[in-house]
Write a protein that holds these residues in place. Structure first.
Motif, PDB file in Angstrom:
ATOM      1  N   GLN A 163       0.835  -1.193   0.000  1.00  0.00           N
ATOM      2  CA  GLN A 163       0.000   0.000   0.000  1.00  0.00           C
ATOM      3  C   GLN A 163       0.881   1.259   0.000  1.00  0.00           C
ATOM      4  N   HIS A 207       1.060   3.658   1.937  1.00  0.00           N
ATOM      5  CA  HIS A 207       1.659   3.723   3.265  1.00  0.00           C
ATOM      6  C   HIS A 207       1.488   2.343   3.900  1.00  0.00           C
ATOM      7  N   SER A 236       0.641  -1.008   5.700  1.00  0.00           N
ATOM      8  CA  SER A 236      -0.625  -1.442   6.269  1.00  0.00           C
ATOM      9  C   SER A 236      -0.519  -2.920   6.592  1.00  0.00           C
ATOM     10  N   ILE A 237      -1.224  -3.360   7.617  1.00  0.00           N
ATOM     11  CA  ILE A 237      -1.232  -4.789   7.917  1.00  0.00           C
ATOM     12  C   ILE A 237      -2.399  -5.475   7.202  1.00  0.00           C
ATOM     13  N   GLN A 248       2.358  -2.819  11.937  1.00  0.00           N
ATOM     14  CA  GLN A 248       1.522  -1.676  12.315  1.00  0.00           C
ATOM     15  C   GLN A 248       1.377  -0.740  11.125  1.00  0.00           C
ATOM     16  N   ALA A 249       0.199  -0.152  10.980  1.00  0.00           N
ATOM     17  CA  ALA A 249      -0.002   0.846   9.935  1.00  0.00           C
ATOM     18  C   ALA A 249       0.702   2.144  10.317  1.00  0.00           C
ATOM     19  N   ALA A 250       1.188   2.861   9.312  1.00  0.00           N
ATOM     20  CA  ALA A 250       1.799   4.171   9.565  1.00  0.00           C
ATOM     21  C   ALA A 250       1.506   5.059   8.372  1.00  0.00           C
ATOM     22  N   GLY A 251       1.501   6.345   8.586  1.00  0.00           N
ATOM     23  CA  GLY A 251       1.181   7.281   7.505  1.00  0.00           C
ATOM     24  C   GLY A 251       0.742   8.599   8.101  1.00  0.00           C
ATOM     25  N   SER A 252      -0.266   8.530   8.968  1.00  0.00           N
ATOM     26  CA  SER A 252      -0.613   9.705   9.754  1.00  0.00           C
ATOM     27  C   SER A 252       0.519   9.852  10.771  1.00  0.00           C
TER      28      SER A 252
END
Lengths: 281, 325
Positions: free
Chosen positions: A102, A104, A106-107, A116-120
């Motif tokens: 993705q 950013h 994403s799991i 872990q998701a990250a982006g924000s």
């Protein structure tokens, strides 16, 4: 694989991957990916006690890495693919509908190595602190690493986390900042007066180390010192001095390539500057 | 004929007023003794959330985060990744809208097994006034994919819900309140997430209530029963996932519905029920909720009355519905 090629060769291929991925996807974030390339190459190939074969999301008995500045996903995906977390060919799918890669991290689609998701921005350090506290509670002696952007450090949550790590004596954590001095709207000084990061982290009770993020000797020595500093009741921050867009001359030292893809011609020009070492995806 | 012989509605007895947050505290303390994976975090509100017992008995599993809610949510997510079951608690206002993005990315999108414990929800927070009286939290939380939203009605149900939340894998928003309110559900109740509790079978009108409004709805149903109106009464403790089947079954039978909640109309249970009924069996409806307003200082009871959230207002709404108004 980790020993077959030199770190320089791996990093060179990762830089090619990054530029080719964002060109192919016609979007993405090359600048910060290139500035973090050497540090993440070293981290995944030499530093962390973690293997793709044993990866589990809960990180049990393995060192864990959290990318807080999720937009530099190209470097993370390339390093992980080259390290063997998933097939290198999958880099072709970066940002494509249905991909595990993705825009950013994403799991959601189960990409191995992502926990872990990250982006924000601003959230990863807090999550890493929680994971480190969990390891302490489980008597798991492995480490937690997290990488923040320098611009990201303008988020208030980063400083909430800075205070918490210090208060809870989180000393099985090595946080890192990619200090390339650039963010979307300009330099970190002109945009937000980021100031003396070393003094700021020290004021929050952290042990702060600095290293040249483009010199493997310096990276290795700094990591060694960071590991030695762990276990003393104090969290550790490494400030990596880096250059935005490192390795592609027209991308270096400017905010212009934070989140912009090159044209095919520009990509071809960049490819002339970076050696193909492990074979392009 | 004696009155009690004509009175068909099931009787509910208040065994003594208790605050729902103490139900959470009791549930958390029990979890502390039975499940070594349960951990708790707070943002400087340990006492207000009745976490003292858990904290005293499990000092290594309790994390005081200070007044830094965003970081608390992240820490909870990290602990969850390692396999722990964190309950992160603060006032409802400060663990919802204030940290919605942290909950969105680090909890819901990342599928971390975090339980958000939200006390002092709604207008019954009272004297502190509108800054602290969140009336939007259910809407904010139920918009997030993956989030389960639970709003129990009394002490016993909150305790049971807390234990059920730990047994469920995934993000949960658990909402409870500050003041003492009637405690009337069984202490040994089985709490099933997503299952409505039928409090009374009736035929003339459906009343759907959640949280503190359930007791008010029972009082209203008793008054209506005496007036010869039989009420089908549902306690919806789980707002998401909503027990649509129970809602539809009831309204198919009665063709009239009131939804009562301590929340804004916007984003609340009433809107949710209206959406379900619009798709399945449209019916005349009344909302016992607050319409696009902030709260203010006052005593809980006086605020509930002033904002139209009590048995009297439910009874009045019922008569209007039955009279076609």
């Amino acid at each position: 694989m980790a020993n077959e090629y030199s770190l320089e060769n791996i990093a060179s291929q990762v830089r090619r991957d990054i530029v080719r991925m964002v060109t192919k996807a016609a979007s993405g974030h090359p600048g910060g990916s290139l500035s973090s390339t050497d540090v993440l190459t070293y981290l995944f190939f030499k530093q962390m006690n973690a293997t793709p074969e044993n990866w589990e999301r809960n990180g049990k008995d393995q060192d864990m890495f959290f990318l807080s500045a999720g937009h530099i996903s190209p470097v993370l995906y390339s390093v992980m693919a080259r390290r063997g977390y998933f097939p290198v060919e999958e880099l072709n799918t970066f940002r494509v509908f249905g991909t595990r890669l993705q825009g950013h991290p994403s799991i959601e689609k189960g990409l191995p190595g992502i926990n872990q998701a990250a982006g924000s921005l601003g959230q990863g350090l807090s999550v890493a602190i929680g994971a480190a506290l969990g390891k302490r509670l489980s008597n798991d002696k492995s480490m937690v690493y997290v990488l923040l952007g320098d611009g990201e450090s303008e988020e208030g949550q980063v400083w909430e986390a800075a205070m918490a790590a210090s208060h809870h004596k989180v000393d099985n954590l090595i946080a890192m900042t990619d200090w390339n001095h650039q963010q979307i709207d300009g330099t970190t000084e002109n945009v937000a007066g980021l100031g003396d990061l070393k003094a700021k982290w020290e004021a929050f009770g952290w042990k702060v180390l600095e290293g040249d993020g483009h010199c493997f000797k310096s990276i290795g020595e700094t990591f060694n010192e960071a590991v030695k500093s762990c276990g003393n009741g104090v969290p550790v921050m490494i400030l990596w001095h880096t250059v935005m867009g490192k390795g592609v001359d027209f991308m270096e030292g400017t905010c212009k390539w934070h989140g912009k893809n090159p044209s095919q011609e520009q990509c071809d020009e960049a490819m002339k500057q970076i050696d193909e070492t492990l074979g392009d995806f | 004929m004696k009155l009690w012989e004509t009175f068909n509605m099931k009787k509910y007895i208040n065994t003594g007023n208790k605050d729902t947050r103490s139900g959470f505290g009791a549930g958390l303390a029990e979890l502390g003794r039975t499940n070594s994976k349960v951990v708790a975090l707070t943002a400087d509100l340990k006492g207000s959330l009745k976490m003292d017992e858990f904290a005293e008995e499990n000092p290594d599993r309790f994390f005081e985060c200070g007044i830094a809610e965003a970081n608390m949510i992240g820490m909870a997510a990290g602990l969850a990744i390692d396999g722990y079951i964190p309950f992160a608690g603060s006032f409802a206002n400060f663990v919802t809208a204030r940290v919605m993005d942290q909950i969105r990315q680090s909890v819901c999108y990342s599928r971390t097994n975090v339980k958000i414990a939200a006390s002092h929800a709604g207008i019954t927070l009272g004297e502190d006034g509108a800054t602290h009286q969140t009336l939007e939290d259910i809407g904010v939380m139920r918009m997030l994919p993956e989030m389960v939203v639970i709003n129990p009605c009394d002490y016993n149900q909150t305790k049971a819900a807390t234990i059920a939340a730990a047994a469920y894998y995934g993000p949960v928003y658990l909402r409870f309140g500050r003041p003492g309110v009637p405690n009337f559900t069984p202490a040994d109740q089985k709490f099933e997430i997503g299952k409505a509790v039928k409090l009374n079978d009736g035929k003339d009108l459906t009343i759907i209530a959640t949280g503190h409004l359930v007791w008010e709805a029972i009082q209203a149903a008793e008054v209506l029963e005496e007036a010869g109106i039989s009420v089908d009464l549902l306690n919806i403790h789980t707002i998401k996932p909503l027990d649509e089947k129970s809602v539809i079954e009831s309204v198919r039978k009665t063709r009239k519905v009131i939804v009562a909640e301590e929340h804004l109309i916007a984003g609340g249970l009433g809107e949710l029920v209206a959406g379900v009924l619009a798709r399945t069996c449209p019916a005349p409806m009344k909302f016992i909720a607050i319409d696009d307003k902030f709260g203010q200082s006052g005593k809980p009871g006086e605020l509930m009355k002033a904002y139209g959230l009590d048995a009297d207002h439910i009874v009045a709404a019922a008569h209007e519905l039955l009279n076609g108004r």
